[in-house]
Scaffold this active site. Sequence first.
Site: not given
Length: 425
Positions: A50, A53-54, A130
């Site tokens: 993740h 991905e960022h 997040e």
Amino acid sequence: MIYPTPQITTLPNGLRVATDTVITASSVHLALFVGVGSRYEEPQHEGLSHLLEHMFFKGTTTRDVKTINRTIEQKGGSLGAFTSRENTSFYARVLPEDVPLALELIADMILNSLFDENELEREKNVIEQEIGEAFDAPDDHIYDILHEVAWPNQPLGRPILGREKTLKRIQRDDLRHYIATHYLAARCVLVAAGLVEHDAFVKEVEKRFSQLPTGQLAVADQAKYKGGSVIVHRPHQEQLHMCYALQIEGVGSPNFYIQGIVASILGGGSSSRLFHEIREERGLAYSVSAFSSSYIDTGLLTLYAACEPSKSIECEKVMLDQLMNLGSTINEEELARAKAMIRANLLMELENVESRAERIAFQLLSLDTYRPVETALQALEKINTQDISRFMEKIKTTPLARACVGPVDELPPLPKSPIELVNEL
């Protein structure tokens, strides 16, 4: 009725390119899907998929982060991405004439990202926020807890977002090593749905993605389901969020559509058993549902409800009663209704270019082939009540998984096996 079938071309480097042409569409949804997600991570690097991905959006050798965003938005398009346990997707929604630009941007991000150290530390902080946001949403966070109960100390049981302590450990070299190991052409599918012409799209893709490397594909560890119970005490919450699950089979199983039917009958709508018994008849909860989620090799049939703590024991009893007795009490009317709901949902998704693109990519990555809509509808139609009964008897041999979050610190212990539970009920 004849339903559309995508065209699929495999490039020399192993990258699969698929298109689903919709002549009535005015736009194109295109996406690079990579068949790797959080279940491929090392324990010390939870959340790397993740975070990566960022980081792909944080600047390349030719574009900074502002330029990446502005380049697509000045054409009226959009870029986005998501990470799951088994896949990562980088997608764009554009007008047909801007497809080459969208492909160029995604290729630049995947092949030429800088992974600047300052950007990396900044993005770790963003993801920490997040994680905190997800933690504050018990109806979201509970599914991470449920996965950890079902598959403890395994990649499939770990949270997609990772944890603060593991994020802090991840360095630039870890990102590059992960890319070199997993971001290989044969692990990728580049798909487009909408007003797109296949041969022209393939040429544009080959021009920009021929540099995707080849290599030996890593295989995810076999998931070993365990089950059990975890209750997270949060005294400040008003409601107790409750999840119960049994292990089901993977996405390639011949029982795939049976699993969907079972979930629909239990909690797929306002005519479902759980909705009727828990909300309409007893007033125990406002939110109640059931769904099936399948991975490559395993899956979960999950029941969810949120209720007042004083009603939790009765709510649990009703939920498990419906779960365990479905096989012996299913009737033709509710089977027909569940089939109709699944069939309608499948066909309605064909009206959405994003759904069409995702369906193709998921099937190519998880099944290594495309399952036509007609095949799915035929398999669905053949299912009878005896199939449901046999399936329910089979999954009762696995332990239950329970995850609860809210102002309760204990509940009655679950029986060691679902069979014992049926006898108690």
